[in-house]
Design a protein around this motif. Structure first.
Motif, PDB file in Angstrom:
ATOM      1  N   ILE A 116     -11.103 -24.167  -5.197  1.00 49.99           N
ATOM      2  CA  ILE A 116     -10.888 -22.726  -4.994  1.00 49.99           C
ATOM      3  C   ILE A 116      -9.671 -22.445  -4.103  1.00 49.99           C
ATOM      4  CG2 ILE A 116     -12.356 -22.325  -2.972  1.00 49.99           C
ATOM      5  CD1 ILE A 116     -13.600 -19.968  -4.669  1.00 49.99           C
ATOM      6  N   ASP A 117      -9.359 -23.375  -3.206  1.00 52.81           N
ATOM      7  CA  ASP A 117      -8.216 -23.156  -2.314  1.00 52.81           C
ATOM      8  C   ASP A 117      -6.875 -23.188  -3.039  1.00 52.81           C
ATOM      9  OD1 ASP A 117      -9.753 -22.797  -0.103  1.00 52.81           O
ATOM     10  OD2 ASP A 117      -9.746 -24.922   0.464  1.00 52.81           O
ATOM     11  N   ARG A 118      -6.866 -23.694  -4.258  1.00 54.44           N
ATOM     12  CA  ARG A 118      -5.613 -23.747  -5.009  1.00 54.44           C
ATOM     13  C   ARG A 118      -5.234 -22.383  -5.591  1.00 54.44           C
ATOM     14  NH1 ARG A 118      -3.743 -28.413  -6.706  1.00 54.44           N
ATOM     15  NH2 ARG A 118      -2.978 -27.431  -8.592  1.00 54.44           N
ATOM     16  N   SER A 119      -6.152 -21.451  -5.626  1.00 62.36           N
ATOM     17  CA  SER A 119      -5.876 -20.141  -6.227  1.00 62.36           C
ATOM     18  C   SER A 119      -4.873 -19.343  -5.395  1.00 62.36           C
ATOM     19  CB  SER A 119      -7.181 -19.355  -6.339  1.00 62.36           C
ATOM     20  OG  SER A 119      -6.902 -18.019  -6.697  1.00 62.36           O
ATOM     21  N   PRO A 120      -3.963 -18.606  -6.061  1.00 61.01           N
ATOM     22  CA  PRO A 120      -3.084 -17.697  -5.311  1.00 61.01           C
ATOM     23  C   PRO A 120      -3.844 -16.495  -4.757  1.00 61.01           C
ATOM     24  CG  PRO A 120      -2.676 -17.515  -7.691  1.00 61.01           C
ATOM     25  CD  PRO A 120      -3.655 -18.636  -7.506  1.00 61.01           C
ATOM     26  N   LYS A 122      -7.217 -14.686  -2.853  1.00 58.19           N
ATOM     27  CA  LYS A 122      -8.122 -15.025  -1.759  1.00 58.19           C
ATOM     28  C   LYS A 122      -9.459 -15.502  -2.300  1.00 58.19           C
ATOM     29  CE  LYS A 122      -6.055 -12.092   1.715  1.00 58.19           C
ATOM     30  NZ  LYS A 122      -6.041 -10.697   2.194  1.00 58.19           N
TER      31      LYS A 122
ATOM     32  N   SER B 119      -3.737  -7.627   1.150  1.00 58.62           N
ATOM     33  CA  SER B 119      -3.405  -8.084  -0.201  1.00 58.62           C
ATOM     34  C   SER B 119      -4.488  -8.993  -0.768  1.00 58.62           C
ATOM     35  CB  SER B 119      -2.080  -8.842  -0.174  1.00 58.62           C
ATOM     36  OG  SER B 119      -1.864  -9.496  -1.407  1.00 58.62           O
ATOM     37  N   PRO B 120      -4.790  -8.862  -2.092  1.00 60.34           N
ATOM     38  CA  PRO B 120      -5.704  -9.834  -2.717  1.00 60.34           C
ATOM     39  C   PRO B 120      -5.062 -11.217  -2.835  1.00 60.34           C
ATOM     40  CG  PRO B 120      -4.855  -8.282  -4.359  1.00 60.34           C
ATOM     41  CD  PRO B 120      -4.343  -7.815  -3.033  1.00 60.34           C
ATOM     42  N   LEU B 121      -3.743 -11.280  -2.683  1.00 65.22           N
ATOM     43  CA  LEU B 121      -3.043 -12.562  -2.755  1.00 65.22           C
ATOM     44  C   LEU B 121      -2.943 -13.185  -1.373  1.00 65.22           C
ATOM     45  CD1 LEU B 121      -0.055 -11.608  -5.114  1.00 65.22           C
ATOM     46  CD2 LEU B 121      -2.118 -12.872  -5.726  1.00 65.22           C
ATOM     47  N   LYS B 122      -2.752 -14.503  -1.374  1.00 63.87           N
ATOM     48  CA  LYS B 122      -2.589 -15.188  -0.101  1.00 63.87           C
ATOM     49  C   LYS B 122      -1.288 -14.755   0.571  1.00 63.87           C
ATOM     50  CE  LYS B 122      -5.399 -19.161  -1.194  1.00 63.87           C
ATOM     51  NZ  LYS B 122      -5.353 -20.476  -1.862  1.00 63.87           N
ATOM     52  N   ILE B 125       2.148 -16.002  -0.372  1.00 61.58           N
ATOM     53  CA  ILE B 125       2.672 -15.571  -1.678  1.00 61.58           C
ATOM     54  C   ILE B 125       3.229 -14.149  -1.608  1.00 61.58           C
ATOM     55  CG2 ILE B 125       1.984 -14.973  -4.045  1.00 61.58           C
ATOM     56  CD1 ILE B 125       0.144 -17.381  -4.000  1.00 61.58           C
ATOM     57  N   ILE B 228       1.921 -12.877  -9.916  1.00 65.66           N
ATOM     58  CA  ILE B 228       0.864 -13.431  -9.068  1.00 65.66           C
ATOM     59  C   ILE B 228       1.333 -14.696  -8.356  1.00 65.66           C
ATOM     60  CG2 ILE B 228      -1.427 -14.529  -9.139  1.00 65.66           C
ATOM     61  CD1 ILE B 228      -2.041 -12.749 -11.580  1.00 65.66           C
ATOM     62  N   LEU B 229       2.101 -15.520  -9.068  1.00 63.63           N
ATOM     63  CA  LEU B 229       2.498 -16.816  -8.509  1.00 63.63           C
ATOM     64  C   LEU B 229       3.637 -16.689  -7.499  1.00 63.63           C
ATOM     65  CD1 LEU B 229       2.463 -19.003 -11.753  1.00 63.63           C
ATOM     66  CD2 LEU B 229       0.772 -18.999  -9.885  1.00 63.63           C
TER      67      LEU B 229
END
Ligand SMILES: [Mg+2]
Ligand SMILES: [Mg+2]
Lengths: 354, 354
Positions: A116-120, A122, B119-122, B125, B228-229
């Motif tokens: 799961i930590d590989r996902s961009p 959260k 952000s929903p993204l890390k 990113i 996303i990436l």
């Protein structure tokens, strides 16, 4: 069960990842007492090199005489970088889909808790994601009439859909939802497009014969947002060719493990199964390619033929490898394990838990 | 500078957030010695209630006699939930865009460092994201010929683009890139669509007259992944109506602060500026709506008229409010500050730093 399986390894790492999928299928044969016959055939750049044709007649014949096609990958930089090449490896795949009448592309997307930590995204957003996309593959604007006026100043593309093209897709999606969380989400743009309104009408009507399935609608622009904000809401996604292209590619990156994604292309008479990753030519023969997407494609293949328990055994063996970190270096940079080792490990973990 | 600004507050929280934007513009007038005239006019559900018409002639007249339109929001549940309603508030907006010839929609997306956790993204990113999307707004498949055969079994939508429609968009995007990081990314599907190939041809040719601008191409399915990436790769995105609809909505959620996004719709003779958020009817009159998107729309308005320094002063005042946590409760659940207070705070922070 007897199954004849055409093996089209194709280019780059295709053949080596497919070899691992075959090991797993052979393990299923022994464990569950089935009989699978494998018929290898040429496709892609490899086929051009040997026969001049990216899809030789013999290959097509083998596919048509099999119960399913297991496909590796296609594409070679030698052809990509040659602007005057007359035949291209990709033509083999397009022709194969057409000849076999594969009108539907199916892509499962799920997150592995240990990755799961590989996902961009959260963790709290991506956690629990497990859905499947049903994309129409042979109609719509990608295949509609294209025009360019003589002066080259006005261009057009026609998006067309018939009730028949929609209804066969809808049945596939509703049937899939029966074995899942019983929800279908139709992605369209029915507030603007006539074709989307036809999709909505036909899908709604067919939905009435699946009363246990909940049917939802989402405009494609909103769907592109929801895929980031709350992807766990999805179970089965149903959509047209172009929206499916965009949404399934967006979906393929949210788990952060594109090397794990398998897909099926299904028609009335034939079905083909393949990893979504490419031929990864620079890794060819190095024993570093991740075989999991190919192995999961093999699981989809037998599941498609009703071997649910057997497919589950493959899924569990894959999860076991991931949990125990027996994975290739794309998933774990410190990994000492190669394609072959991971393939053997997964094949050897396939057990009948009954 | 003298500017005549039409104020179309519209429905729901539209008028109250626009009132804050006006305060900021008045603060700009005083600080930088300009003269702005504000002409309020009716639009949307409010206009239907008072005149029966979602875009009264008088409103259109006021807009045409102004240098720019500042728009609030449109939409009322009273009409949404009435399937037999003949006039709908949204028709006012569509007609206004058409009458003013607003062929281009412009949406800046940037992340505020102090809000990055939303952000929903890390973080790694989304950090540093700052791009603007130029979406064609009046052509393509949304406006092309729609057909349904008599039996209702075959539907079609035509996507058409002319060189002229593409070139005016391309010029806008290249000009915008000049004042930014000098990169334009054209999002299309040129490997499949004739219209996309025309876009690519016209944009490439126009790009030659902007030699300082780097021009990139991205297929729309890949763009949906890249958003996303690696969204920080984008500077100016240029795309057609439908791809722009999908990609700009996807982009609007990656920062996690959709309440902060402003937009412009620009044509040859007119321009309109509005928050991308809706009318949020359940918050009407409660002094809880976030005024920042409306204030940023006002900043885009004066920037469009060349008042760059003045626009920067608004952007800095907004950042200052965010950093000091003087925000509404959507950005900070513990906030005691309302729409009006935040508006005053930002208006009072507008200073000439020269
Ligand atoms: Mg794609
Ligand atoms: Mg939209």
């Amino acid at each position: 069960m007897n199954l004849k399986i055409a093996l089209l390894g194709g280019d780059g790492v295709g053949p080596e990842v497919l070899a691992q999928a075959v090991k797993c299928l052979q393990s299923v044969e022994v464990t569950f007492n089935h009989h699978f016959t494998f018929s290898p055939a040429l496709v892609g750049a490899t086929a051009i090199d040997q026969t001049g044709n990216p899809l030789p007649d013999e290959t097509l014949e083998i596919c048509k005489n099999s119960n399913a096609v297991l496909f590796g990958a296609i594409g070679d930089p030698k052809y990509d970088n040659d602007p005057i090449a007359k035949v291209r490896p990709e033509q083999g795949l397009l022709k194969l889909r057409k000849e076999l009448g594969l009108f539907s592309n199916i892509r499962p997307v799920r997150v592995y808790p240990s990755l799961i930590d590989r996902s961009p995204l959260k963790k709290e957003i991506i956690s629990g994601v497990d859905f499947t996309i049903y994309r129409e593959l042979t109609g719509g604007i990608y295949f509609g009439e294209k025009k360019l006026n003589e002066k080259g100043t006005v261009a057009s593309d026609l998006c067309e859909y018939s009730e028949k093209e929609i209804s066969r897709m809808a049945h596939l999606a509703f049937k899939a939802a029966k074995n899942r969380r019983k929800k279908v989400t139709l992605i369209d743009k029915a507030n603007v497009l006539e074709t989307s309104r036809l999709w909505r009408k036909v899908v709604t009507r067919i939905g009435e014969s699946y009363p246990e399935i909940e049917l939802d609608f989402l405009f494609v622009d909103n769907a592109a947002m929801q895929m980031i904000l709350n992807p766990a809401q999805f179970d089965v996604i149903l959509t047209n060719n172009m929206f499916g292209d965009i949404i399934s590619d967006e979906a393929s990156v949210i788990t952060g493990s594109i090397g794990l994604l398998a897909s099926a292309s299904v028609g009335t008479d034939f079905a083909m199964f393949e990893p979504i990753h490419g031929s990864y030519p620079q890794a060819t023969g190095l024993d570093i390619a991740n075989p999991i997407a190919a192995i999961l494609s093999a699981a989809m293949l037998i599941e498609h033929h009703g071997l649910n328990e057997e497919a589950q055994a493959i899924y569990m063996a894959v999860e076991n490898a991931i949990i125990n970190n027996v994975v290739t270096s794309d998933l774990n940079p410190d990994s000492r394990f190669g394609t072959d080792y991971v393939g053997n490990y997964i094949a050897n973990s396939i057990v009948d838990t009954d």
